[in-house]
Design a protein around this motif. Structure first.
Motif, PDB file in Angstrom:
ATOM      1  N   LYS A 133     -18.075 -13.677 -23.669  1.00 43.16           N
ATOM      2  CA  LYS A 133     -18.520 -13.899 -25.038  1.00 43.16           C
ATOM      3  C   LYS A 133     -19.287 -12.665 -25.476  1.00 43.16           C
ATOM      4  O   LYS A 133     -20.233 -12.243 -24.799  1.00 43.16           O
ATOM      5  N   THR A 134     -18.876 -12.048 -26.575  1.00 41.26           N
ATOM      6  CA  THR A 134     -19.543 -10.865 -27.094  1.00 41.26           C
ATOM      7  C   THR A 134     -19.886 -11.101 -28.561  1.00 41.26           C
ATOM      8  O   THR A 134     -19.043 -11.552 -29.344  1.00 41.26           O
ATOM      9  N   ILE A 135     -21.135 -10.823 -28.940  1.00 34.91           N
ATOM     10  CA  ILE A 135     -21.628 -11.149 -30.284  1.00 34.91           C
ATOM     11  C   ILE A 135     -22.521 -10.025 -30.809  1.00 34.91           C
ATOM     12  O   ILE A 135     -22.947  -9.139 -30.065  1.00 34.91           O
ATOM     13  N   GLY A 136     -22.816 -10.099 -32.095  1.00 32.98           N
ATOM     14  CA  GLY A 136     -23.723  -9.154 -32.724  1.00 32.98           C
ATOM     15  C   GLY A 136     -25.156  -9.637 -32.687  1.00 32.98           C
ATOM     16  O   GLY A 136     -25.552 -10.416 -31.813  1.00 32.98           O
ATOM     17  N   HIS A 137     -25.947  -9.176 -33.659  1.00 30.79           N
ATOM     18  CA  HIS A 137     -27.363  -9.546 -33.739  1.00 30.79           C
ATOM     19  C   HIS A 137     -27.750  -9.611 -35.208  1.00 30.79           C
ATOM     20  O   HIS A 137     -27.298  -8.774 -36.009  1.00 30.79           O
ATOM     21  N   PRO A 138     -28.572 -10.571 -35.609  1.00 32.31           N
ATOM     22  CA  PRO A 138     -28.918 -10.702 -37.028  1.00 32.31           C
ATOM     23  C   PRO A 138     -29.724  -9.547 -37.602  1.00 32.31           C
ATOM     24  O   PRO A 138     -29.832  -9.430 -38.824  1.00 32.31           O
ATOM     25  N   ASN A 139     -30.258  -8.665 -36.764  1.00 33.74           N
ATOM     26  CA  ASN A 139     -31.090  -7.571 -37.266  1.00 33.74           C
ATOM     27  C   ASN A 139     -30.305  -6.335 -37.677  1.00 33.74           C
ATOM     28  O   ASN A 139     -30.903  -5.351 -38.124  1.00 33.74           O
ATOM     29  N   HIS A 140     -28.968  -6.318 -37.505  1.00 31.30           N
ATOM     30  CA  HIS A 140     -28.180  -5.144 -37.887  1.00 31.30           C
ATOM     31  C   HIS A 140     -26.728  -5.556 -38.116  1.00 31.30           C
ATOM     32  O   HIS A 140     -26.376  -6.724 -37.936  1.00 31.30           O
ATOM     33  N   ASP A 141     -25.897  -4.583 -38.495  1.00 30.24           N
ATOM     34  CA  ASP A 141     -24.503  -4.910 -38.821  1.00 30.24           C
ATOM     35  C   ASP A 141     -23.508  -4.341 -37.809  1.00 30.24           C
ATOM     36  O   ASP A 141     -22.311  -4.280 -38.075  1.00 30.24           O
ATOM     37  N   VAL A 142     -23.972  -3.903 -36.633  1.00 32.11           N
ATOM     38  CA  VAL A 142     -23.045  -3.469 -35.587  1.00 32.11           C
ATOM     39  C   VAL A 142     -22.268  -4.690 -35.103  1.00 32.11           C
ATOM     40  O   VAL A 142     -22.855  -5.747 -34.849  1.00 32.11           O
ATOM     41  N   ALA A 143     -20.954  -4.551 -34.957  1.00 30.14           N
ATOM     42  CA  ALA A 143     -20.085  -5.711 -34.720  1.00 30.14           C
ATOM     43  C   ALA A 143     -20.525  -6.547 -33.525  1.00 30.14           C
ATOM     44  O   ALA A 143     -20.648  -7.768 -33.624  1.00 30.14           O
ATOM     45  N   LEU A 164     -16.316  -0.481 -37.266  1.00 30.57           N
ATOM     46  CA  LEU A 164     -15.295  -0.828 -36.276  1.00 30.57           C
ATOM     47  C   LEU A 164     -15.450  -2.292 -35.861  1.00 30.57           C
ATOM     48  O   LEU A 164     -16.566  -2.785 -35.699  1.00 30.57           O
ATOM     49  N   PRO A 165     -14.335  -2.988 -35.647  1.00 29.15           N
ATOM     50  CA  PRO A 165     -14.412  -4.420 -35.308  1.00 29.15           C
ATOM     51  C   PRO A 165     -14.781  -4.691 -33.853  1.00 29.15           C
ATOM     52  O   PRO A 165     -15.178  -5.803 -33.513  1.00 29.15           O
ATOM     53  N   ARG A 166     -14.606  -3.690 -33.003  1.00 23.87           N
ATOM     54  CA  ARG A 166     -14.903  -3.866 -31.580  1.00 23.87           C
ATOM     55  C   ARG A 166     -15.875  -2.768 -31.137  1.00 23.87           C
ATOM     56  O   ARG A 166     -15.543  -1.580 -31.227  1.00 23.87           O
ATOM     57  N   ILE A 167     -17.028  -3.179 -30.638  1.00 23.76           N
ATOM     58  CA  ILE A 167     -18.044  -2.182 -30.267  1.00 23.76           C
ATOM     59  C   ILE A 167     -18.478  -2.334 -28.808  1.00 23.76           C
ATOM     60  O   ILE A 167     -18.182  -1.485 -27.975  1.00 23.76           O
ATOM     61  N   GLU A 168     -19.204  -3.381 -28.481  1.00 26.57           N
ATOM     62  CA  GLU A 168     -19.942  -3.397 -27.210  1.00 26.57           C
ATOM     63  C   GLU A 168     -19.027  -3.272 -25.991  1.00 26.57           C
ATOM     64  O   GLU A 168     -19.205  -2.368 -25.174  1.00 26.57           O
ATOM     65  N   ILE A 169     -18.063  -4.142 -25.844  1.00 28.65           N
ATOM     66  CA  ILE A 169     -17.201  -4.062 -24.674  1.00 28.65           C
ATOM     67  C   ILE A 169     -16.321  -2.817 -24.743  1.00 28.65           C
ATOM     68  O   ILE A 169     -16.181  -2.077 -23.761  1.00 28.65           O
ATOM     69  N   ALA A 170     -15.738  -2.554 -25.914  1.00 29.89           N
ATOM     70  CA  ALA A 170     -14.780  -1.461 -26.058  1.00 29.89           C
ATOM     71  C   ALA A 170     -15.414  -0.088 -25.909  1.00 29.89           C
ATOM     72  O   ALA A 170     -14.761   0.857 -25.436  1.00 29.89           O
ATOM     73  N   MET A 171     -16.690   0.054 -26.301  1.00 30.55           N
ATOM     74  CA  MET A 171     -17.308   1.364 -26.309  1.00 30.55           C
ATOM     75  C   MET A 171     -18.392   1.547 -25.245  1.00 30.55           C
ATOM     76  O   MET A 171     -18.769   2.672 -24.939  1.00 30.55           O
TER      77      MET A 171
END
Length: 359
Positions: free
Chosen positions: A211-221, A182-189
Motif C-alpha cells: 500500500k503506497t499513499i501520499g500525505h495531506p501536507n503536500h501534493d506529491v503523489a 507524476l502519478p507514481r513517486i515513492e516506490i517507482a523513484m
C-alpha cells in the motif's frame, strides 16, 4: 562452511577497468553534480562531456567541473567508444537509447521507464540495437552492500530468513522538480532501490502485498509505503517507508535489519538522513559464532562510491573484462515487474473485515 570473520576482508570495491572509456552524460540535473561527476572524478574515469536540452544548465555544470557541454545531441553521439550515461527522467530514456550507436554501452537512470510497459519498450530497444545496457540501481554497489553480500556469501549470517527495511525521515522532494505531477513517486523513484537490492540478495519473490499513499501536507503523489515481499514460509521481508517524519532528527531512521539462522546485520543508509549532505553509512554484523556485534570499517559511502562501482562493472563488461553485467536491462526489467506488482497490489481492494455477528 563459514569462514573466520574478518570485517576488514569483506569486499567493498569493484575492480576498475584497465582502460576506462570516455563517459558522455545526458542530463544536467542535481544527481549529476551530486553523485555522477564526483564519482567519476574520484575513480579517474574520463568524462567527455554533458548534453542537456537546456544548454545553459549543462554549460553551467560543465564549467563547474571543467568539462565540455555539447551544443547538440548529435555531437554527443559522435564521441568514439563512449559509455553513454543517461541521467535523464524516465520519459526521456527510450528516445535517447533509440539513437545510440548500434552495440554501444549505456547506463540508464532508474527507473527503467515510467511503468512496466515503458520498461518493456526500453528492453526491446536495447535488444534490437544490441546495447550493452544496465540500469543505475547503484545501491547494490554501495560499499556497505557489497560487504553485506560478501558476508552472506561467506556464511557469516547463516541462511537469511528476515529482512526489515525501516525508514522514518523527511525527504526534500523539491530537489527533483521533474517529479511534480507524476502519478507514481515513492516506490517507482525511491523504494525501487530497496526492491532491487532485496532481489539481488534473496532473488525474486513470489509476490508482493503493498500500500503506497501520499500525505495531506503536500501534493506529491506517494510518500509513504508499506510492503511485504512474499518469499514463502521461510523468509519474512517487510518494508516500512515514511518520508514525512518531519519532526527533527532525533527519532528519524533509515536502516535495514537482516537476520540469518546464525548471525545478523544492521545497515544505516546515511545519505537519506539530511539529504544530500547526509550522515556516514554504517554496517554492523553479528557473525555466526561471534559473541558481539562488530562494526565493519567502511571505505566509502553510497554517494558517490556506489556510482564508481556501478560504472566500473559496466566499463569492464563493455571491455570484456567482466563476464556478467550486474543490473542489466534484462535483470532490471524484473525489478520493474516487482514495482508494477506493488502498485497493482496497492490499487486492489483490501479484504474486508467481517462485521460483528448480529449487526
Amino acid at each position: 562452511m563459514t569462514e573466520s570473520f574478518d570485517p576488514g576482508a569483506l569486499r567493498q570495491w569493484w575492480p576498475k577497468p584497465s582502460k576506462p572509456r570516455p563517459i558522455v552524460i545526458f542530463g544536467a540535473g542535481s544527481i549529476v553534480g551530486d553523485a555522477h561527476l564526483p564519482a567519476y572524478r574520484k575513480a579517474g574515469f574520463p568524462v567527455a562531456g554533458i548534453y542537456d536540452p537546456d544548454h545553459a544548465k549543462a554549460a553551467a555544470l560543465a564549467n563547474e567541473w571543467e568539462i565540455r557541454a555539447f551544443e547538440d545531441e548529435a555531437a554527443a553521439f559522435l564521441v568514439p567508444d563512449a559509455i553513454f550515461d543517461l541521467a535523464t527522467p524516465p520519459a526521456a530514456h527510450a528516445a535517447i537509447l533509440g539513437r545510440l550507436p548500434i552495440g554501444a554501452a549505456a547506463l540508464i537512470q532508474k527507473p527503467m521507464g515510467s511503468d512496466l510497459d515503458a520498461a518493456t519498450a526500453i528492453l526491446e530497444i536495447c535488444r534490437t540495437r544490441q546495447l550493452k545496457a544496465a540500469v543505475n540501481f547503484q545501491l547494490r554497489f554501495a560499499p556497505m552492500m557489497l560487504a553485506l553480500k560478501d558476508a552472506i556469501a561467506k556464511g557469516h549470517l547463516g541462511e537469511v530468513v528476515d529482512f526489515d527495511a525501516w525508514l522514518a525521515l523527511a525527504t526534500p522532494w523539491g530537489f527533483w522538480p521533474f517529479l511534480k505531477g507524476l502519478p507514481r513517486i515513492e516506490i517507482a523513484m525511491h523504494s525501487i532501490h530497496y526492491l532491487d537490492l532485496i532481489r539481488g540478495l534473496l532473488g525474486n519473490p513470489q509476490g508482493v502485498h503493498a500500500k503506497t499513499i501520499g500525505h495531506p501536507n503536500h501534493d506529491v503523489a506517494q510518500t509513504r509505503t508499506a510492503a511485504i515481499l512474499d518469499y514463502g514460509d521461510r523468509v519474512r521481508c517487510v518494508l516500512s517507508v515514511n518520508h514525512d517524519h518531519d519532526f527533527g532528527r532525533k527519532f528519524q531512521a533509515c536502516e535495514f535489519r537482516i537476520s540469518g539462522t546464525s548471525g545478523a546485520a544492521y545497515v544505516k543508509l546515511g545519505v537519506n538522513l539530511d539529504y544530500p549532505k547526509g550522515e556516514p553509512d554504517e554496517l554492523w554484523i553479528k557473525p555466526a559464532g561471534g559473541s558481539d556485534w562488530v562494526a565493519v570499517p567502511l571505505e566509502g559511502a553510497w554517494f558517490p562510491d556506489a556510482f564508481v562501482n556501478r560504472m566500473a562493472n559496466l566499463q569492464r563488461f563493455a571491455a570484456g573484462e567482466d563476464n556478467e553485467l550486474i543490473g542489466s536491462v534484462e535483470d532490471a526489467w524484473q525489478t520493474m515487474a516487482l514495482v508494477e506488482a506493488a502498485y497493482q497490489s496497492s490499487a486492489a481492494p483490501a479484504t474486508a473485515i467481517a462485521p460483528l455477528p448480529g449487526q
